[in-house]
Design a protein around this motif. Structure first.
Motif, short mmCIF file in Angstrom:
data_model
loop_
_atom_site.label_atom_id
_atom_site.label_comp_id
_atom_site.label_asym_id
_atom_site.label_seq_id
_atom_site.Cartn_x
_atom_site.Cartn_y
_atom_site.Cartn_z
N PRO A 15 3.35 4.20 -1.33
CA PRO A 15 3.62 4.79 -2.65
C PRO A 15 5.06 4.52 -3.08
O PRO A 15 5.94 4.27 -2.25
CB PRO A 15 3.39 6.29 -2.43
N ASN A 67 0.99 4.58 -7.84
CA ASN A 67 0.89 5.34 -6.59
C ASN A 67 2.29 5.85 -6.25
O ASN A 67 3.20 5.07 -5.98
CB ASN A 67 0.35 4.42 -5.48
N ARG A 99 1.08 15.27 -3.89
CA ARG A 99 2.00 14.13 -3.89
C ARG A 99 3.46 14.57 -3.68
O ARG A 99 4.37 13.77 -3.86
CB ARG A 99 1.90 13.37 -5.22
N GLU A 140 0.81 -1.23 0.00
CA GLU A 140 0.00 0.00 0.00
C GLU A 140 0.84 1.27 0.00
O GLU A 140 0.30 2.38 -0.15
CB GLU A 140 -0.93 0.01 1.21
#
Length: 419
Positions: free
Chosen positions: A232, A262, A289, A230
């Motif tokens: 990034p 991701n 991000r 999970e």
């Protein structure tokens, strides 16, 4: 030599500077090799943090007047002394000649600082060594002529590629009071400077290398092995926010990454383009991000590298010709087994063979986006290249050979004429 009677004066643009760890690394190593020197800085420090290396240096640091009008009494007193020195008339003639070709306040400031330097140097100083071929070398050259001393320099990147041709040539010719030697940290830069010198042997290729004793051993597992599904894909960049670093192209590349990836990017470093780049990230829809950490000391940089999956440095040639040499941050990333994505600019291919030690992409946003996507999808291959880069670092880019060569050059420079 004793610590109280330094034989060498080292001229730097500013001290200490977080963005110039390679200078601190060199000076600490020279001190440990037995050189006694004082540091003369043209500017006062502006960084709020220091590297541990700065605290290891024992040399005295002295600051020249950053702006002549701020300390007129010191400047005028120094000029009175300088005017009685054996080489003042010649230094003044050369400076006037330089000023005729480069009419700006910085050129005037250089001569004033040189007068202070020449007047205040310890009597037993036997040579001067300047970091950067432009402003610091000009100050060192004028002062050396006044004091009838030899001088030398170390050239890096911007100072090579944005200095006027006439100035570089004259600093490399014996009959124009050029340097006894010039060191530079890339084969690319050395070839350029040797073309301008009256004697190619006047220019030495001396890689900065890396003192691996200052860095922790790399993680036993690569970043891809430590990342949870999970998490990034985490990229990190270290570099000033200036045109030649290419971060505007990287932000455009982020906007072209596939929606299935991701990712997150952390930037470390200061610089004048921060406002423009943050606005660009908002406009591109990727601001959420990105983490802008600002200037960090070296332990913080290494910690960030150990937590990342990819180091990205999209260097390019700026509009004024400025470009990177061989950025030490690439070697620092390799020391931590962090995979590298960069560009084939200047001397970067001297360390990274694309496909072997990392990936070199064109500085085009589409090309960068494609490279990031491929790297993220191939962790095993990418980690293999990271291991190859670290092997090359340890076998070919250690600090000690370069320091030994530079130490001999400086030792020879500082030998009294009658010795």
């Amino acid at each position: 030599m004793t610590q109280n009677t330094p034989a060498l004066a080292i001229v730097v643009k500013g001290w200490p500077r977080l963005s110039e760890t390679f200078i601190a690394q060199e000076l600490v190593a020279l001190e440990e090799a037995g050189h006694d020197f004082e540091i003369w800085s043209l500017r006062y420090p502006t960084d709020k943090k220091r590297h541990p290396l700065h605290d290891r240096l024992k040399a005295r640091v002295r600051y020249l007047p950053e702006y002549l009008h701020e300390d007129p009494a010191r400047v005028w007193a120094a000029r009175e002394i300088a005017q009685r020195l054996p080489g003042y008339r010649e230094a003044y003639r050369i400076w006037r000649q330089d000023l005729a070709r480069d009419r700006n306040l910085n050129r005037i400031r250089r001569f004033g600082q040189a007068c202070v330097l020449a007047a205040e140097l310890p009597a037993d100083t036997h040579g001067l060594y300047a970091h950067f071929m432009h402003t610091p070398s000009s100050v060192a050259r004028y002062a050396a002529i006044m004091r009838d001393l030899p001088w030398s320099f170390s050239a890096h990147a911007k100072d090579i590629w944005t200095s006027p041709e006439w100035e570089k040539r004259e600093k490399l010719q014996a009959d124009t009071y050029g340097a006894e030697f010039g060191a530079t940290c890339t084969a690319f830069g050395a070839a350029h400077l040797r073309e301008m010198s009256d004697d190619p042997a006047r220019v030495d290729l001396i890689y900065h290398g890396l003192d691996l004793t200052r860095f922790p051993a790399p993680p036993r597992k690569g970043p891809a092995d430590l990342r949870k599904p999970e998490d990034p894909f985490h990229m990190v960049s270290v570099g000033r926010l200036v045109e030649k670093k290419g971060f505007d192209k990287l932000i455009d590349a982020f906007a072209q990454l596939p929606s299935t990836l991701n990712w997150h990017w952390t930037h470390i470093g200061g610089g004048g383009l921060k406002g423009a780049l943050t606005a660009q990230a908002v406009s591109a829809g990727v601001a959420d991000r990105i983490t802008w950490r600002g200037a960090c000391d070296q332990p913080e940089v290494i910690s960030a590298m150990r937590e990342a999956d990819l180091f990205v440095l999209p260097s390019r040639i700026a509009a004024d010709g400025d470009r990177d040499g061989l950025p030490n941050v690439l070697m620092e990333a390799a020391s931590q087994l962090l995979p590298i994505l960069s560009t084939p600019v200047s001397a970067i291919p001297e360390f990274i063979d694309t496909g072997i030690h990392g990936t070199l992409s064109e500085d085009d946003p589409a090309a960068l986006a494609k490279a990031i996507t491929v790297i993220a999808a191939n962790p095993a291959q990418t980690q293999s290249m990271a291991h190859a880069a670290r092997t090359r670092l340890t076998q070919e880019f250690g600090m000690n050979p370069g320091i030994a060569r530079l130490s001999k050059r400086l030792h020879d420079l500082c030998q009294p004429i009658n010795s």
